[in-house]
Design an enzyme around this catalytic site. Structure first.
Site, PDB file in Angstrom:
ATOM      1  N   SER A  63       0.852  -1.183   0.000  1.00 24.85           N
ATOM      2  CA  SER A  63       0.000   0.000   0.000  1.00 24.85           C
ATOM      3  C   SER A  63       0.898   1.248   0.000  1.00 24.85           C
ATOM      4  O   SER A  63       1.907   1.260  -0.704  1.00 24.85           O
ATOM      5  CB  SER A  63      -0.958  -0.026   1.192  1.00 24.85           C
ATOM      6  OG  SER A  63      -2.048   0.827   0.940  1.00 24.85           O
TER       7      SER A  63
ATOM      8  N   ASP B 175      -7.679  -4.889  -7.198  1.00 23.92           N
ATOM      9  CA  ASP B 175      -7.364  -3.869  -6.190  1.00 23.92           C
ATOM     10  C   ASP B 175      -7.497  -2.486  -6.831  1.00 23.92           C
ATOM     11  O   ASP B 175      -6.753  -2.158  -7.756  1.00 23.92           O
ATOM     12  CB  ASP B 175      -5.925  -4.068  -5.686  1.00 23.92           C
ATOM     13  CG  ASP B 175      -5.470  -2.913  -4.803  1.00 23.92           C
ATOM     14  OD1 ASP B 175      -6.339  -2.204  -4.248  1.00 23.92           O
ATOM     15  OD2 ASP B 175      -4.243  -2.727  -4.659  1.00 23.92           O
TER      16      ASP B 175
ATOM     17  N   HIS C 132      -5.724  -6.132  -2.773  1.00 26.10           N
ATOM     18  CA  HIS C 132      -4.679  -5.260  -2.228  1.00 26.10           C
ATOM     19  C   HIS C 132      -3.608  -6.070  -1.486  1.00 26.10           C
ATOM     20  O   HIS C 132      -3.921  -6.801  -0.547  1.00 26.10           O
ATOM     21  CB  HIS C 132      -5.371  -4.289  -1.270  1.00 26.10           C
ATOM     22  CG  HIS C 132      -4.638  -3.019  -1.001  1.00 26.10           C
ATOM     23  ND1 HIS C 132      -4.243  -2.152  -1.993  1.00 26.10           N
ATOM     24  CD2 HIS C 132      -4.232  -2.449   0.163  1.00 26.10           C
ATOM     25  CE1 HIS C 132      -3.646  -1.102  -1.452  1.00 26.10           C
ATOM     26  NE2 HIS C 132      -3.620  -1.265  -0.149  1.00 26.10           N
TER      27      HIS C 132
END
Ligand SMILES: *[C@@H]1O[C@H](CO)[C@@H](O)[C@H](O)[C@H]1NC(C)=O
Ligand SMILES: *[C@@H]1O[C@H](CO)[C@@H](O)[C@H](O)[C@H]1NC(C)=O
Ligand SMILES: *[C@@H]1O[C@H](CO)[C@@H](O)[C@H](O)[C@H]1NC(C)=O
Length: 494
Positions: free
Chosen positions: A172, A437, A462
């Site tokens: 991320s 994602d 993700h």
């Protein structure tokens, strides 16, 4: 009297806890990287502390603070590399010191492992509070400099032999940091695994919900059609007092709708919260996150509810999906009140609920990245009800009048200038993304640079490659993990 005061305090606590959703602006409470599934023999690692400068870019400022980190030297073999997991927009999780794909690589290559918590998150408090004047020290550039000083510090503290190769890992926002750490400090960082990291800063991130819609389509067009129909019904119900009552009941609103104000920030917030339900499910669909709460709610779960005509009108089915997530997240009612959310995010105390990262991450979006997930691109699916102005207004309402669209425009331009956005020129970096994602839309999913390849995994969510393996992993995910391991092996031979 005391009883009443206690009651007031208790109720205030309940209200405060409700104001912030477990998932907002594409970010999960606690940060976007979930917890790995743990094997039984997990021994908790202890907190360790590293002294950092508050301001790396002002040599006349000698103030320091203590940054938290974790160590696992259990896999280290003499001559092995050092792996550094970069903390991000939430509390650093010590469980990653025992589990996750990077640990498999550490075993394979005999690596010494560290994880460094990001400044201003978790227990890493550089300042006395989160006031705006202190948040000026919260930035990705300061965080990258923290990494550089940490690497130097650990090399010294552990007498790590000169020439030892450090590899950074991040998922991320830390995925972005991993790539940038290699770009900015190539003499300290030899390679980087960058998972689901956005590289392009963008104010109006409208592609986010385009990917969410595409992900729902992997179930069926009927699923999308049901959301569209349900949203149309919501619009109509909002116009009449009876409909407003019906909505409040169906969706378990914490507060009734104010009949005079059905086009204000509360309503935008309501629509954004409803859309966020889908975003949350899609962003984490079938990953191997250990989250007892929502891990078993998948695209199939919610789409199966939405297309099932035996479950009532489309708007009722939409409410069932919303209530399922409310329940899973232990939220008693649906809180859509804008001012409640803002006042929570304005709180500067480390003791406040928003200090888990909601306030800090909002600050970073308002001063570095934008990333506002608007409904602009998909007026049909999520309706044109939470445009970019709604988010810019939040920056101003939370941090003050200076934090407006002009600041955002120059901030985002600045971020793209200093890091290069998609033109980032690096070697020994692997960019990993999953097709469902939504964050992949701002990341590198293709690369023409053989020294910095991209791996785009069909059908995964993700940071999927970072979690421990499971029997349900699709073969392309298994393949991606293997390839990343090989790339790290190549870098270590360089
Ligand atoms: C998910 O798991 C929880 C706890 O095990 C259970 O109560 C819930 O019904 C499950 N939800 C779904 C949608 O399967
Ligand atoms: C901020 O949060 C703390 C901890 O929850 C609370 O004690 C304090 O009253 C809040 N401050 C304001 C201004 O709401
Ligand atoms: C991705 O997977 C889906 C479902 O398994 C398949 O239909 C599609 O063709 C795949 N796409 C690519 C580009 O491989």
């Amino acid at each position: 009297m005391l009883f009443i005061r206690l009651l007031v305090i208790l109720l205030a606590g309940v209200n405060a806890a409700l104001a912030l959703r477990s998932f907002a602006r594409g970010r999960s409470k606690g940060g976007n990287l979930g917890s790995p599934v743990l094997s039984k023999d997990y021994v908790p690692v202890e907190d360790q502390w590293f002294e950092q400068f508050l301001d790396h870019f002002n040599p006349t400022d000698a103030r320091t603070w203590k940054q938290r980190y974790f160590t696992n030297s259990g896999f280290y073999k003499k001559g092995g590399p050092v792996f550094l997991m970069i903390g991000g927009e939430g509390t650093a999780n010590p469980k990653w010191m025992a589990e996750g794909e990077w640990i498999e690589y550490a075993k394979q290559y005999g690596a010494l492992c560290f994880q460094l918590e990001h400044r201003f998150y978790g227990k890493s408090h550089p300042t006395a509070d989160l006031s705006v004047k202190n948040l000026m020290y919260l930035s990705s550039e300061q965080a990258l400099a923290d990494l550089a000083y940490f690497i130097e510090g650990m090399n010294l503290r552990h007498q790590i032999p000169a020439g030892t190769k450090w590899i950074t890992f991040g998922g991320s926002y830390p995925g972005s940091l991993a790539a940038w750490s290699r770009a900015k400090y190539p003499h300290l960082v030899h390679g980087a695994m960058s998972a689901s990291g956005p590289l392009l800063a963008q104010i109006d991130f409208q592609q986010y919900y385009v990917v969410v819609e595409d992900a729902l389509r992997t179930h069926s067009q009927a699923c999308i059609d049901a959301v569209v129909t349900a949203n149309k019904q919501v619009h109509i119900m909002l116009r009449h007092p009876l409909g407003q009552k019906g909505l409040a009941e169906k969706f378990k609103f914490c507060d009734p709708i104010d009949p005079g104000h059905t086009k204000n920030n509360d309503i935008a917030n309501m629509y954004e919260s409803l859309a966020s339900n889908f975003a949350e499910v899609v962003q984490y669909n079938k990953d191997n996150r250990k989250s007892s709460k929502t891990a078993n709610i998948t695209i199939d779960t919610i789409c199966n509810i939405l297309v099932d005509e035996n479950r009532g009108t489309p708007v009722s089915r939409l409410a069932q999906v919303s209530n399922l997530l409310l329940k899973a997240n232990d939220e008693k009612c649906f809180d859509y009140k804008y001012n409640k959310m803002i006042s929570e995010l304005r709180n500067v105390s480390w003791a406040d609920e928003a200090a888990e990262g909601g306030r800090q991450w909002t600050y970073q979006t308002c001063t570095e990245f934008g990333f506002f997930q608007t409904s602009t691109a998909r007026p049909q699916l999520f309706s044109e009800t939470f445009p970019v102005d709604f988010f810019v207004q939040q920056c101003t309402d939370i941090f003050g009048p200076r934090y407006n669209i002009h600041l955002l425009q120059s901030a985002v331009e600045r971020t793209n200038t200093i890091y290069g956005a998609f033109d980032l020129d690096v070697s020994n970096v692997v960019f990993v993304h999953g097709s469902i994602d939504p964050w992949h839309a701002l990341g590198k999913i293709k690369s023409t640079n053989p020294r910095a390849p991209a791996i785009y995994i069909n059908g995964t969510a993700h940071c999927a490659n970072m979690y421990p393996q499971s029997d349900n992993d699709p073969p392309q995910l298994t393949e991606a993990r293997k390839r990343i391991g090989q790339l790290i092996g190549q870098w270590l031979k360089d």
